[in-house]
Motif scaffolding. Structure first.
Motif, PDB file in Angstrom:
ATOM      1  N   LYS A   1       8.083  11.007   0.555  1.00 56.89           N
ATOM      2  CA  LYS A   1       8.487   9.796  -0.177  1.00 56.89           C
ATOM      3  C   LYS A   1       8.076   8.565   0.612  1.00 56.89           C
ATOM      4  CE  LYS A   1      12.782   9.769  -1.815  1.00 56.89           C
ATOM      5  NZ  LYS A   1      14.240  10.063  -1.979  1.00 56.89           N
ATOM      6  N   ILE A   2       7.363   7.671  -0.082  1.00 54.48           N
ATOM      7  CA  ILE A   2       6.894   6.446   0.571  1.00 54.48           C
ATOM      8  C   ILE A   2       7.701   5.262   0.046  1.00 54.48           C
ATOM      9  CG2 ILE A   2       4.909   4.879   0.889  1.00 54.48           C
ATOM     10  CD1 ILE A   2       4.103   7.541   1.956  1.00 54.48           C
ATOM     11  N   GLY A   3       8.206   4.438   0.943  1.00 59.10           N
ATOM     12  CA  GLY A   3       8.895   3.208   0.531  1.00 59.10           C
ATOM     13  C   GLY A   3       8.015   2.006   0.854  1.00 59.10           C
ATOM     14  N   ILE A   4       8.011   1.021  -0.044  1.00 58.55           N
ATOM     15  CA  ILE A   4       7.259  -0.209   0.236  1.00 58.55           C
ATOM     16  C   ILE A   4       8.170  -1.400  -0.060  1.00 58.55           C
ATOM     17  CG2 ILE A   4       5.199  -1.595  -0.281  1.00 58.55           C
ATOM     18  CD1 ILE A   4       3.790   0.969  -1.165  1.00 58.55           C
ATOM     19  N   ILE A   5       8.357  -2.248   0.942  1.00 66.04           N
ATOM     20  CA  ILE A   5       9.166  -3.462   0.744  1.00 66.04           C
ATOM     21  C   ILE A   5       8.198  -4.641   0.656  1.00 66.04           C
ATOM     22  CG2 ILE A   5      11.033  -4.898   1.662  1.00 66.04           C
ATOM     23  CD1 ILE A   5      11.882  -2.506   3.392  1.00 66.04           C
ATOM     24  N   GLY A   6       8.232  -5.359  -0.456  1.00 66.86           N
ATOM     25  CA  GLY A   6       7.287  -6.466  -0.680  1.00 66.86           C
ATOM     26  C   GLY A   6       6.123  -5.944  -1.491  1.00 66.86           C
ATOM     27  N   LEU A   7       6.044  -6.382  -2.760  1.00 70.13           N
ATOM     28  CA  LEU A   7       5.050  -5.795  -3.671  1.00 70.13           C
ATOM     29  C   LEU A   7       4.014  -6.838  -4.083  1.00 70.13           C
ATOM     30  CD1 LEU A   7       7.628  -3.699  -5.734  1.00 70.13           C
ATOM     31  CD2 LEU A   7       6.327  -2.997  -3.723  1.00 70.13           C
TER      32      LEU A   7
END
Ligand code: NAP
Length: 300
Positions: free
Chosen positions: A8-14
């Motif tokens: 699972k990959i999390g990305i903060i700021g899209l």
């Protein structure tokens, strides 16, 4: 070994970087969880239909194997604190900011290394545009992506992060944070100052006719040398101010080079040509036709 579906990959700021990362990693088969800031970005990110989940709450990142922070530099301290207070299970956290020494220090102060393995990062890719709409999956293709691991003890985590980054098409390179910060001052932050200086040189002319003609005549050379001056003002501020010490050093180096080049003008024709050819050869060896850096090291 875990399959991509289990990572699972999390990305903060899209925005440009986070959105591009989300697109390429989702295309590659990873489940991607996105944390947006404004309502508008949340709406746009939801409409992309690439995320397993997208929210304004950082809590959705619990259980992620790797979390990328792709927000402006001035938000990173607070996001580190939120992550440190929220995440329960062990994970890798990385960032994409264009400065590294200060970020590494902040991470050391904030994270418990037994729970959060922080590996600082910086993709050497970008455009002048910003926001989710500007994001595209090929942004990192062929670009170098710097990683600054604190030490070599976390081999498994470094390898996992490096594999994920390689799936974006980028080439992972390792660098010491201090060297990174002076190097990017020389090749990115100081050139931004120079590029803005080229605009200012024309704009500051009081002779209206000269100023108007200069801008009117500006063709591809001026376009290429001023491209980065048309960028995101927030990022420009961050790069110049968070890396100020190195930017000032790089400006001193640039002023010295300019002074030497100015003196070259007084030299005989053959000396001038030799210098100009030397510089032209270095430039030709740096980039491929598609624009990627192909420099292979000083020893070739
Ligand atoms: P961007 O397009 O402006 O995106 C930044 C994003 O961060 C926006 O979507 C913004 O959301 C979001 N954001 C702001 N505060 C936030 C918060 N507290 N929580 C969650 N999201 C937040 O900028 P970018 O070019 O992607 O830059 C992001 C990072 O990449 C910076 O650290 C920069 O140094 C680094 N970087 C940029 C480049 C480049 O060329 N652009 C290259 C390499 C590295 P809203 O729009 O909803 O406010």
């Amino acid at each position: 070994m875990l399959s991509k579906k289990e990572i699972k990959i999390g990305i903060i700021g899209l925005g440009l970087i986070g959105g591009s990362l989300a697109k390429v990693l989702a295309n590659s088969g990873y489940p991607v969880y996105g944390v947006a800031h404004s309502d508008n970005t949340l709406k746009k990110a939801t409409e992309l239909e690439i995320f397993h989940e997208v929210s304004q709450q950082i809590e959705i990142l619990e259980g992620c194997s790797v979390i990328f922070i792709a927000t402006p530099i001035n938000t990173i301290d607070l996001i580190f604190k939120k992550l440190a207070g929220t995440l329960k299970s062990p994970c890798i956290v990385t960032d994409v900011a264009s400065i590294k020494a200060e970020i590494v220090q902040l991470a050391e102060k904030t994270f418990d290394p037994d729970r959060i393995c922080f590996i600082a990062g910086h993709p050497m890719a970008g455009t002048e545009d910003k926001g989710t709409d500007a994001a595209f999956p090929d942004l990192f293709k062929g670009a170098r992506w710097v990683l600054c691991p604190a030490d070599n003890k976390r081999k498994a985590q470094i390898n996992l992060l490096s594999d994920i980054i390689s799936d974006t098409g980028a080439i992972v390179v390792y660098c010491n944070p201090q060297i990174h910060d002076l190097a990017v001052a020389l090749i990115s932050h100081m050139p931004l100052m120079v590029s803005m200086g080229l605009i200012e040189s024309v704009n500051s002319q009081e002779d209206f006719v000269l100023k108007e003609n200069a801008f009117y005549l500006a063709a591809s050379g001026y376009r290429d040398t001023t491209r980065i001056a048309g960028g995101n003002a927030r990022l420009t501020f961050d790069m110049l101010n968070y890396n100020k010490k190195n930017v000032l050093k790089a400006l001193d180096i640039f002023e010295k080079s300019l002074k030497n080049l100015r003196e070259t003008l007084d030299k005989p024709e053959e000396d001038q040509l030799e210098k100009y050819e030397e510089i032209s050869d270095i430039r030709k060896g740096l980039y491929s036709d598609s624009g990627n850096n192909i420099f292979r090291g000083l020893s070739g």
